[in-house]
Design a protein around this motif. Structure first.
Motif, short mmCIF file in Angstrom:
data_model
loop_
_atom_site.label_atom_id
_atom_site.label_comp_id
_atom_site.label_asym_id
_atom_site.label_seq_id
_atom_site.Cartn_x
_atom_site.Cartn_y
_atom_site.Cartn_z
N SER A 19 0.83 -1.20 0.00
CA SER A 19 0.00 0.00 0.00
C SER A 19 0.87 1.25 0.00
N ALA A 20 1.93 1.23 0.80
CA ALA A 20 2.84 2.38 0.85
C ALA A 20 3.53 2.60 -0.48
N GLN A 21 3.88 1.50 -1.15
CA GLN A 21 4.53 1.59 -2.46
C GLN A 21 3.62 2.30 -3.46
N ASP A 22 2.32 2.04 -3.37
CA ASP A 22 1.36 2.59 -4.33
C ASP A 22 0.85 3.98 -3.93
N TYR A 23 1.25 4.47 -2.80
CA TYR A 23 0.78 5.75 -2.26
C TYR A 23 0.97 6.89 -3.25
N ARG A 26 -5.79 7.34 -2.48
CA ARG A 26 -7.02 8.06 -2.11
C ARG A 26 -6.66 9.46 -1.64
N THR A 27 -7.64 10.20 -1.23
CA THR A 27 -7.47 11.62 -0.90
C THR A 27 -6.57 11.83 0.32
N ILE A 28 -5.64 12.78 0.19
CA ILE A 28 -4.78 13.20 1.30
C ILE A 28 -5.42 14.43 1.95
N VAL A 51 1.34 19.75 -4.45
CA VAL A 51 1.60 18.37 -4.05
C VAL A 51 0.65 17.42 -4.77
N ALA A 52 -0.61 17.81 -4.89
CA ALA A 52 -1.59 16.99 -5.60
C ALA A 52 -1.17 16.77 -7.05
N ASP A 53 -0.70 17.83 -7.69
CA ASP A 53 -0.23 17.71 -9.07
C ASP A 53 0.97 16.78 -9.17
N THR A 54 1.91 16.92 -8.25
CA THR A 54 3.14 16.12 -8.28
C THR A 54 2.85 14.64 -8.05
N LEU A 55 1.96 14.34 -7.11
CA LEU A 55 1.67 12.95 -6.77
C LEU A 55 0.51 12.37 -7.59
N SER A 56 -0.04 13.18 -8.50
CA SER A 56 -1.19 12.74 -9.31
C SER A 56 -2.32 12.22 -8.42
N GLY A 57 -2.58 12.98 -7.37
CA GLY A 57 -3.64 12.59 -6.43
C GLY A 57 -4.53 13.76 -6.09
N THR A 58 -5.30 13.59 -5.04
CA THR A 58 -6.21 14.63 -4.56
C THR A 58 -5.81 15.04 -3.16
N VAL A 59 -5.72 16.34 -2.94
CA VAL A 59 -5.37 16.87 -1.62
C VAL A 59 -6.44 17.87 -1.21
N ILE A 60 -6.97 17.72 0.00
CA ILE A 60 -7.92 18.69 0.53
C ILE A 60 -7.36 19.27 1.83
N GLY A 83 -0.24 8.33 6.06
CA GLY A 83 0.07 9.40 5.12
C GLY A 83 -1.12 10.09 4.52
N TYR A 84 -2.32 9.68 4.90
CA TYR A 84 -3.51 10.29 4.31
C TYR A 84 -4.09 11.40 5.18
N THR A 85 -3.54 11.59 6.38
CA THR A 85 -3.90 12.72 7.23
C THR A 85 -2.59 13.29 7.78
N ILE A 86 -2.24 14.48 7.34
CA ILE A 86 -1.00 15.11 7.78
C ILE A 86 -1.30 16.51 8.30
N LEU A 87 -0.34 17.08 9.00
CA LEU A 87 -0.54 18.35 9.70
C LEU A 87 0.43 19.41 9.20
N LEU A 88 -0.07 20.64 9.05
CA LEU A 88 0.82 21.77 8.84
C LEU A 88 1.02 22.43 10.19
#
Length: 319
Positions: A19-23, A26-28, A51-60, A83-88
């Motif tokens: 799963s980590a390899q494929d990260y 889903r939405t971050i 980051v969303a553009d770089t990882l080809s994913g979705t970030v909210i 890795g799907y919930t991170i903090l600034l």
């Protein structure tokens, strides 16, 4: 029985690794421990899009304000370390706040994994146009001649503005009254309304540029790229700001797989290095980070310790 448990654990580890390899799949979610429109919220959205553009994913971005960042930080600490919930995080939430209490809700080192830093922030001492001072020495002279008559605002008890205000009082022989506000915008409005005379602000740039308040100086130890031409308090002979370094940095819950941390770190560092984002950061008063992701963990530990030292000197406690 033991064999079945060991086998299950082994299979779970393999699944987690795959799963980590494929990260990401889903939405971050980036949690900003601030109100909508505050600096952390703006930075999270600015970096998150790239980051969303770089990882080809979705970030909210999800804002979780309150308790000087503790509410949002605690939420991320308790999230799944995937890795799907991170903090600034910032100097208040992961530097000052955890040092202000004997029983903090989380440990900034043990409960989080450093990912990458966005940049360095500084506070600025701003005053009302009605205050008859032009520079820091004028201000100190006036404050010493009017002990206990000046009120300074900050964005909350135990905030960076509160800490530095108390240190400035101790180190420079002045007496002022602290007035906490829910936001920096509220503190500026209080200055304009004549309710307080000055404030310590992180997001001072727009208020100074618009002429709403008068700049006295920044808390930066030296010249700062984000504030060209702005004098520092240190250069004007004000004591207490030799180690004042604020920060905005991404963290993940402890236990997050290193491969995921590395992917996020590379994406975030790449975003910060982007010329257009760098320009926007400087306009926001944030000096972009320039360290590599592998150098950030040691820097993060040093920044946390710096804030612990600042708290000790301020004498402030939330207990």
């Amino acid at each position: 029985m033991f064999h079945r448990i060991a086998t299950a654990a082994f299979l779970w580890a393999i699944a987690a690794s795959c799963s980590a390899q494929d990260y990401p799949t889903r939405t971050i979610t980036i949690v900003a421990p601030s109100a909508p429109g505050a600096l952390s919220d703006v930075l999270a959205r600015l970096i998150g899009k790239k980051v969303a553009d770089t990882l080809s994913g979705t970030v909210i971005v999800e804002d979780k304000p309150g308790a000087s960042g503790a509410i949002g930080s605690t939420y991320v600490m308790r999230a799944q370390p995937d890795g799907y919930t991170i903090l600034l995080a910032n100097g208040a939430s992961h530097g000052a706040l955890t040092a202000l209490s004997k029983t903090p809700a989380y440990d900034p080192i043990k409960d989080f994994v450093p990912i990458a830093r966005v940049g360095e922030t500084q506070l600025a001492l701003v005053v009302s146009d009605k205050l008859p001072v032009k520079n820091a020495q004028d201000f100190l002279t006036y404050a010493r001649a009017h002990p206990g008559k000046l009120s300074y605002g900050s964005f909350g008890h135990g905030s960076a503005g509160h800490l530095f205000g108390e240190i400035m009082k101790k180190r420079n022989g002045i007496d002022m009254v602290h007035v906490p506000f829910k936001s920096e915008a509220d503190a500026v409005q209080a200055i304009l309304a004549g309710q307080i005379e000055l404030a310590m602000l992180v997001s001072a740039k727009p208020y100074v540029d618009q002429g709403q308040v008068k700049l006295i100086g920044t808390t930066s130890p030296g010249a700062n790229e984000a504030y060209p031409g702005w004098p520092t308090l240190t250069s004007q002979g004000v004591e207490g700001f030799s180690q004042a370094r604020g920060f905005q940095a991404f963290l993940a819950p402890a236990g997050t797989p290193q491969i995921v941390v590395n992917k996020l770190a590379d994406a975030i560092s790449g975003a910060v290095a982007d010329p257009e984002i760098r320009r926007q950061l400087l306009n926001l008063g944030v000096t972009p980070a320039n360290e590599t992701p592998k150098d950030f963990p040691a820097l993060y530990r040093a920044l946390v310790e710096q804030w612990r030292s600042i708290v000790r000197e301020s004498g402030i406690s939330t207990d």
